[in-house]
Design a protein around this motif. Sequence first.
Motif, PDB file in Angstrom:
ATOM      1  N   LEU A  38       0.848  -1.201   0.000  1.00 61.79           N
ATOM      2  CA  LEU A  38       0.000   0.000   0.000  1.00 61.79           C
ATOM      3  C   LEU A  38       0.878   1.243   0.000  1.00 61.79           C
ATOM      4  O   LEU A  38       1.585   1.505   0.976  1.00 61.79           O
ATOM      5  CB  LEU A  38      -0.868   0.052   1.258  1.00 61.79           C
ATOM      6  CG  LEU A  38      -1.928  -1.021   1.404  1.00 61.79           C
ATOM      7  CD1 LEU A  38      -2.795  -0.733   2.625  1.00 61.79           C
ATOM      8  CD2 LEU A  38      -2.777  -1.051   0.161  1.00 61.79           C
ATOM      9  N   ILE A  68      -4.130   7.885  -3.386  1.00 65.43           N
ATOM     10  CA  ILE A  68      -4.511   9.103  -4.127  1.00 65.43           C
ATOM     11  C   ILE A  68      -3.280   9.875  -4.561  1.00 65.43           C
ATOM     12  O   ILE A  68      -3.223  10.443  -5.644  1.00 65.43           O
ATOM     13  CB  ILE A  68      -5.372  10.022  -3.220  1.00 65.43           C
ATOM     14  CG1 ILE A  68      -6.662   9.332  -2.837  1.00 65.43           C
ATOM     15  CG2 ILE A  68      -5.667  11.356  -3.910  1.00 65.43           C
ATOM     16  CD1 ILE A  68      -7.444  10.076  -1.769  1.00 65.43           C
ATOM     17  N   GLY A 102       3.810   9.858  -3.713  1.00 65.71           N
ATOM     18  CA  GLY A 102       4.015  10.263  -2.317  1.00 65.71           C
ATOM     19  C   GLY A 102       4.482  11.700  -2.147  1.00 65.71           C
ATOM     20  O   GLY A 102       4.359  12.538  -3.052  1.00 65.71           O
ATOM     21  N   ASN A 150      -7.465   3.606  -3.829  1.00 62.05           N
ATOM     22  CA  ASN A 150      -7.244   4.130  -2.482  1.00 62.05           C
ATOM     23  C   ASN A 150      -7.976   3.210  -1.514  1.00 62.05           C
ATOM     24  O   ASN A 150      -9.185   3.023  -1.648  1.00 62.05           O
ATOM     25  CB  ASN A 150      -7.789   5.559  -2.417  1.00 62.05           C
ATOM     26  CG  ASN A 150      -7.472   6.215  -1.109  1.00 62.05           C
ATOM     27  OD1 ASN A 150      -6.331   6.182  -0.658  1.00 62.05           O
ATOM     28  ND2 ASN A 150      -8.476   6.801  -0.481  1.00 62.05           N
ATOM     29  N   ILE A 151      -7.258   2.628  -0.559  1.00 64.94           N
ATOM     30  CA  ILE A 151      -7.892   1.674   0.352  1.00 64.94           C
ATOM     31  C   ILE A 151      -8.667   2.439   1.428  1.00 64.94           C
ATOM     32  O   ILE A 151      -8.139   3.365   2.047  1.00 64.94           O
ATOM     33  CB  ILE A 151      -6.824   0.742   0.976  1.00 64.94           C
ATOM     34  CG1 ILE A 151      -6.129  -0.060  -0.131  1.00 64.94           C
ATOM     35  CG2 ILE A 151      -7.436  -0.196   2.011  1.00 64.94           C
ATOM     36  CD1 ILE A 151      -7.057  -0.894  -1.007  1.00 64.94           C
ATOM     37  N   ALA A 201       2.779   1.098   3.431  1.00 67.75           N
ATOM     38  CA  ALA A 201       3.764   2.176   3.227  1.00 67.75           C
ATOM     39  C   ALA A 201       2.994   3.449   2.868  1.00 67.75           C
ATOM     40  O   ALA A 201       3.254   4.100   1.863  1.00 67.75           O
ATOM     41  CB  ALA A 201       4.742   1.782   2.118  1.00 67.75           C
ATOM     42  N   PRO A 216       2.985  16.313   6.234  1.00 71.24           N
ATOM     43  CA  PRO A 216       3.331  17.376   7.180  1.00 71.24           C
ATOM     44  C   PRO A 216       2.112  18.245   7.486  1.00 71.24           C
ATOM     45  O   PRO A 216       1.262  18.457   6.628  1.00 71.24           O
ATOM     46  CB  PRO A 216       4.407  18.182   6.444  1.00 71.24           C
ATOM     47  CG  PRO A 216       4.354  17.740   5.020  1.00 71.24           C
ATOM     48  CD  PRO A 216       3.645  16.432   4.949  1.00 71.24           C
ATOM     49  N   ALA A 267       6.332   0.083   6.678  1.00 73.75           N
ATOM     50  CA  ALA A 267       7.627   0.667   6.319  1.00 73.75           C
ATOM     51  C   ALA A 267       7.487   2.148   5.997  1.00 73.75           C
ATOM     52  O   ALA A 267       6.428   2.612   5.581  1.00 73.75           O
ATOM     53  CB  ALA A 267       8.180  -0.066   5.087  1.00 73.75           C
ATOM     54  N   GLY A 268       8.576   2.875   6.185  1.00 74.38           N
ATOM     55  CA  GLY A 268       8.615   4.286   5.774  1.00 74.38           C
ATOM     56  C   GLY A 268       8.084   5.229   6.846  1.00 74.38           C
ATOM     57  O   GLY A 268       8.061   4.909   8.041  1.00 74.38           O
ATOM     58  N   ASP A 269       7.642   6.397   6.402  1.00 72.70           N
ATOM     59  CA  ASP A 269       7.213   7.447   7.339  1.00 72.70           C
ATOM     60  C   ASP A 269       6.027   7.029   8.212  1.00 72.70           C
ATOM     61  O   ASP A 269       5.790   7.650   9.249  1.00 72.70           O
ATOM     62  CB  ASP A 269       6.831   8.718   6.564  1.00 72.70           C
ATOM     63  CG  ASP A 269       8.053   9.525   6.154  1.00 72.70           C
ATOM     64  OD1 ASP A 269       9.181   9.001   6.275  1.00 72.70           O
ATOM     65  OD2 ASP A 269       7.884  10.672   5.703  1.00 72.70           O
TER      66      ASP A 269
HETATM   67  C1  LIG Z   1       7.994  19.088   0.446  1.00 71.90           C
HETATM   68  C2  LIG Z   1       8.830  17.904   0.870  1.00 71.90           C
HETATM   69  C3  LIG Z   1      10.147  17.836   0.468  1.00 71.90           C
HETATM   70  C4  LIG Z   1      10.934  16.752   0.849  1.00 71.90           C
HETATM   71  N1  LIG Z   1      12.215  16.704   0.418  1.00 71.90           N
HETATM   72  C5  LIG Z   1      12.982  15.640   0.728  1.00 71.90           C
HETATM   73  C6  LIG Z   1      14.319  15.539   0.251  1.00 71.90           C
HETATM   74  O1  LIG Z   1      14.826  16.437  -0.438  1.00 71.90           O
HETATM   75  N2  LIG Z   1      15.026  14.432   0.610  1.00 71.90           N
HETATM   76  C7  LIG Z   1      14.505  13.424   1.397  1.00 71.90           C
HETATM   77  O2  LIG Z   1      15.188  12.440   1.673  1.00 71.90           O
HETATM   78  N3  LIG Z   1      13.240  13.511   1.875  1.00 71.90           N
HETATM   79  C8  LIG Z   1      12.474  14.574   1.558  1.00 71.90           C
HETATM   80  N4  LIG Z   1      11.203  14.666   2.054  1.00 71.90           N
HETATM   81  C9  LIG Z   1      10.701  13.588   2.917  1.00 71.90           C
HETATM   82  C10 LIG Z   1      10.275  12.374   2.038  1.00 71.90           C
HETATM   83  O3  LIG Z   1       9.436  12.833   1.017  1.00 71.90           O
HETATM   84  C11 LIG Z   1       9.559  11.324   2.880  1.00 71.90           C
HETATM   85  O4  LIG Z   1      10.381  10.935   3.958  1.00 71.90           O
HETATM   86  C12 LIG Z   1       9.238  10.094   2.026  1.00 71.90           C
HETATM   87  O5  LIG Z   1       8.486  10.457   0.885  1.00 71.90           O
HETATM   88  C13 LIG Z   1       8.440   9.067   2.822  1.00 71.90           C
HETATM   89  O6  LIG Z   1       8.218   7.992   1.971  1.00 71.90           O
HETATM   90  P1  LIG Z   1       7.069   6.922   2.241  1.00 71.90           P
HETATM   91  O7  LIG Z   1       7.158   5.968   1.104  1.00 71.90           O
HETATM   92  O8  LIG Z   1       7.180   6.395   3.609  1.00 71.90           O
HETATM   93  O9  LIG Z   1       5.684   7.717   2.197  1.00 71.90           O
HETATM   94  P2  LIG Z   1       5.075   8.853   1.268  1.00 71.90           P
HETATM   95  O10 LIG Z   1       6.060   9.456   0.353  1.00 71.90           O
HETATM   96  O11 LIG Z   1       4.344   9.735   2.213  1.00 71.90           O
HETATM   97  O12 LIG Z   1       4.021   8.051   0.378  1.00 71.90           O
HETATM   98  C14 LIG Z   1       2.867   7.507   0.936  1.00 71.90           C
HETATM   99  C15 LIG Z   1       2.081   6.800  -0.152  1.00 71.90           C
HETATM  100  O13 LIG Z   1       0.992   6.096   0.453  1.00 71.90           O
HETATM  101  C16 LIG Z   1      -0.172   6.275  -0.328  1.00 71.90           C
HETATM  102  N5  LIG Z   1      -1.360   6.081   0.525  1.00 71.90           N
HETATM  103  C17 LIG Z   1      -1.746   6.818   1.605  1.00 71.90           C
HETATM  104  N6  LIG Z   1      -2.922   6.355   2.093  1.00 71.90           N
HETATM  105  C18 LIG Z   1      -3.265   5.300   1.308  1.00 71.90           C
HETATM  106  C19 LIG Z   1      -4.386   4.408   1.278  1.00 71.90           C
HETATM  107  N7  LIG Z   1      -5.397   4.519   2.161  1.00 71.90           N
HETATM  108  N8  LIG Z   1      -4.444   3.440   0.309  1.00 71.90           N
HETATM  109  C20 LIG Z   1      -3.421   3.311  -0.577  1.00 71.90           C
HETATM  110  N9  LIG Z   1      -2.335   4.126  -0.603  1.00 71.90           N
HETATM  111  C21 LIG Z   1      -2.276   5.109   0.321  1.00 71.90           C
HETATM  112  C22 LIG Z   1      -0.043   7.685  -0.879  1.00 71.90           C
HETATM  113  O14 LIG Z   1      -0.853   7.837  -2.049  1.00 71.90           O
HETATM  114  C23 LIG Z   1       1.459   7.737  -1.187  1.00 71.90           C
HETATM  115  O15 LIG Z   1       1.700   7.212  -2.469  1.00 71.90           O
HETATM  116  C24 LIG Z   1      10.393  15.733   1.685  1.00 71.90           C
HETATM  117  C25 LIG Z   1       9.063  15.815   2.109  1.00 71.90           C
HETATM  118  C26 LIG Z   1       8.281  16.887   1.710  1.00 71.90           C
HETATM  119  C27 LIG Z   1       6.845  16.968   2.160  1.00 71.90           C
END
Ligand SMILES: Cc1cc2nc3c(=O)[nH]c(=O)nc-3n(C[C@H](O)[C@H](O)[C@H](O)COP(=O)(O)OP(=O)(O)OC[C@H]3O[C@@H](n4cnc5c(N)ncnc54)[C@H](O)[C@@H]3O)c2cc1C
Length: 319
Positions: A12, A38, A42, A84-85, A112, A117, A286-288
């Motif tokens: 996810l 959606i 990310g 979107n779940i 994931a 923010p 995993a991830g944020d």
């Molecule tokens: C403006 C900005 C600039 C940044 N710049 C940097 C940078 O320069 N370098 C760096 O290392 N980090 C940067 N970051 C931080 C980095 O973007 C995040 O740490 C990283 O994207 C986290 O990755 P993730 O895969 O855990 O989650 P995300 O990138 O938050 O992705 C989450 C995904 O989950 C999906 N999702 C959510 N809910 C559902 C659901 N119910 N069903 C299905 N899918 C779902 C979303 O559609 C999305 O695709 C930045 C962040 C921001 C906001």
Amino acid sequence: MELKNHKKIIILGSGPAGYTAAIYSSRANLNPLLITGINKGGQLMNTNEIENWPGDFKKITGPELMNRMHEHSLKFKTEIVYDNIISVEFKKKPFFLLGEYNKYTCDAVIIATGANPRYLGLSSENKFKGKGISTCAVCDGFFYKNKEIAVVGGGNTAIEETLYLSNFVKKIYLIHRRNNFKAEKILIDRLLKIVKTKKVILHLNSTIEDILGNNKGVTHLLIKNKNLKEKKKLKIAVSGLFVAIGYIPNTDIFTDQLKMKDGYIKIKKGTHGNYTQTNIPGVFAAGDVIDHVYRQAITSSASGCMAALDSERYLNSLS
Ligand SMILES: Cc1cc2nc3c(=O)[nH]c(=O)nc-3n(C[C@H](O)[C@H](O)[C@H](O)COP(=O)(O)OP(=O)(O)OC[C@H]3O[C@@H](n4cnc5c(N)ncnc54)[C@H](O)[C@@H]3O)c2cc1C
């Protein structure tokens, strides 16, 4: 609604964690299905400049990097669907996921879904996102070398970001709506030491009323001190504002299914460190969505890799 085929593994999210998990799972012949959510790509879809992704030292935009991760996942035959779940059932096997467009079942799932923010909610904030407004000092601080900037917030994150930025910016205005910081004492002590040097100027009991700028970006902030009776607002010149008022993990749909802490999914600790397994065997995260500390693309990717390896071991244990 068409019932999708049953999958061994569903991922996810299409951020760095989701795509990395997909690449590893596909290469392990698990034929994963990745559901984008959606916000396809990310959080990085909202940034024009990434300078800390190893190997990409020439300027790369967030959408470029995420598009490459998408292509990389497709190359190893990850099935990617836009959905979107909206609810999940993890207490029975196989796991069941209800999307806006389809229903899904699987033996293992990697969550994931990331975090978003928190922003102040000013209309001028939207105008200057990526043009002076940032939510990540580690990501964007370097662009403000020797410049005057502001940080807003009063918790651990705001103080950590201020301390980090104080290593290379010229001056920081730290704006907090309360009189006291809601941060660890050790951080406050470190902050107060820098305040003495006048590198950090505190504006307590103060709120940001507006963000001003031009087509190049932020130039000034209008601040109001809540204790002062007069309506006059203070105008300070800054070239950037770091909004450090917290994150909202995307975990609403898991609240009655998984153990959480402060909205983040809790993962188990193992003998060799942290696993990516949640309290339910077969459900990994995993991830944020599990990390309120590092919040970087590379740390998210790394935990996406760990979740893929952990889920592969789990699936092997079933056969
Ligand atoms: C403006 C900005 C600039 C940044 N710049 C940097 C940078 O320069 N370098 C760096 O290392 N980090 C940067 N970051 C931080 C980095 O973007 C995040 O740490 C990283 O994207 C986290 O990755 P993730 O895969 O855990 O989650 P995300 O990138 O938050 O992705 C989450 C995904 O989950 C999906 N999702 C959510 N809910 C559902 C659901 N119910 N069903 C299905 N899918 C779902 C979303 O559609 C999305 O695709 C930045 C962040 C921001 C906001």
